[in-house]
Motif scaffolding. Structure first.
Motif, PDB file in Angstrom:
ATOM      1  N   ARG A 102      -3.367   4.573  -0.932  1.00  0.00           N
ATOM      2  CA  ARG A 102      -3.929   3.585  -1.855  1.00  0.00           C
ATOM      3  C   ARG A 102      -3.538   2.195  -1.389  1.00  0.00           C
ATOM      4  N   PHE A 103      -4.524   1.385  -0.994  1.00  0.00           N
ATOM      5  CA  PHE A 103      -4.272  -0.008  -0.680  1.00  0.00           C
ATOM      6  C   PHE A 103      -4.126  -0.738  -2.005  1.00  0.00           C
ATOM      7  N   PHE A 154       0.851  -1.191   0.000  1.00  0.00           N
ATOM      8  CA  PHE A 154       0.000   0.000   0.000  1.00  0.00           C
ATOM      9  C   PHE A 154       0.882   1.233   0.000  1.00  0.00           C
ATOM     10  N   ALA A 155       0.379   2.289  -0.632  1.00  0.00           N
ATOM     11  CA  ALA A 155       1.072   3.574  -0.644  1.00  0.00           C
ATOM     12  C   ALA A 155       0.500   4.406   0.494  1.00  0.00           C
ATOM     13  N   GLY A 156       1.373   5.142   1.165  1.00  0.00           N
ATOM     14  CA  GLY A 156       0.877   5.941   2.276  1.00  0.00           C
ATOM     15  C   GLY A 156       1.860   6.994   2.736  1.00  0.00           C
ATOM     16  N   ALA A 202       9.881   1.466  -0.631  1.00  0.00           N
ATOM     17  CA  ALA A 202      10.409   2.551  -1.471  1.00  0.00           C
ATOM     18  C   ALA A 202       9.861   3.870  -0.946  1.00  0.00           C
ATOM     19  N   ALA A 203      10.639   4.931  -1.106  1.00  0.00           N
ATOM     20  CA  ALA A 203      10.225   6.272  -0.698  1.00  0.00           C
ATOM     21  C   ALA A 203      10.270   7.182  -1.904  1.00  0.00           C
ATOM     22  N   PHE A 227       4.589   0.835   1.293  1.00  0.00           N
ATOM     23  CA  PHE A 227       4.748  -0.060   2.432  1.00  0.00           C
ATOM     24  C   PHE A 227       4.430  -1.498   2.010  1.00  0.00           C
ATOM     25  N   SER A 228       5.049  -2.444   2.702  1.00  0.00           N
ATOM     26  CA  SER A 228       4.605  -3.838   2.620  1.00  0.00           C
ATOM     27  C   SER A 228       4.167  -4.239   4.017  1.00  0.00           C
TER      28      SER A 228
END
Length: 178
Positions: free
Chosen positions: A41-42, A5-7, A173-174, A158-159
């Protein structure tokens, strides 16, 4: 198969202040403050090639300035059958634009559209058996919620483990906002 997911990460000083709201709600499973985040975004459980595509395509987003984030209240999801207590973030055009861009990019990687409407928040507790009355009482007796603000200078991919509650989360990743 990673669950992604992105956060936005929540800075330590904001996590500390949010953690002060832990406790006092029957049936709550409190999220560890180290796992506080705002999901943009999941993505879910995907295969390695698709995960690589997502990682790469998010790097191609447009450049933007850091984004101001403000939490302004405690609230809950679920109405008469509450299932989560959260700190609500003020929706801003900058935050909504970033989320919408991430949604577009993830769809370019071949993933289906997100079905849920974006609602910026940080989950503080999950509930299996909490009552609406208990949650309302908790929110009413938690005291004044101060406005908590920070500047998000990056978003991350994120994982998580494929278990209830998800954490611990790992930054894969950032992506700087600058």
């Amino acid at each position: 198969m990673p669950r992604l997911f992105a956060g936005l990460e929540i800075p330590p000083e904001i996590r500390l202040q949010l953690s002060g709201f832990r406790g006092g709600l029957p049936g709550a499973r409190w999220v560890d403050p180290d796992n506080y985040h705002m999901t943009l975004r999941f993505i879910g459980d995907i295969d390695e090639p698709t995960a690589h595509d997502v990682l790469s395509i998010l790097g191609g987003r447009r450049q933007r300035d850091p984004i101001a984030v403000t939490f302004d209240a405690l609230d809950s999801f679920g109405g008469a059958r509450p299932h989560a207590v959260f700190a609500r973030a003020v929706p801003t055009s900058d935050l909504n634009d970033l989320q919408a861009e991430i949604e577009r990019l993830v769809r370019k990687a071949g993933l289906p559209p997100e079905k849920r409407k974006f609602f910026p928040h940080v989950t503080l507790a999950r509930l299996k058996s909490g009552s609406a009355r208990d949650v309302a009482g908790y929110i009413a007796t938690s005291g004044h919620f101060p406005k908590l603000s920070f500047m998000a200078d990056r978003f991350v991919l994120f994982s998580s483990r494929g278990t209830t509650g998800g954490g611990p989360y790992v930054v894969e990743a950032a992506y700087p906002l600058a």
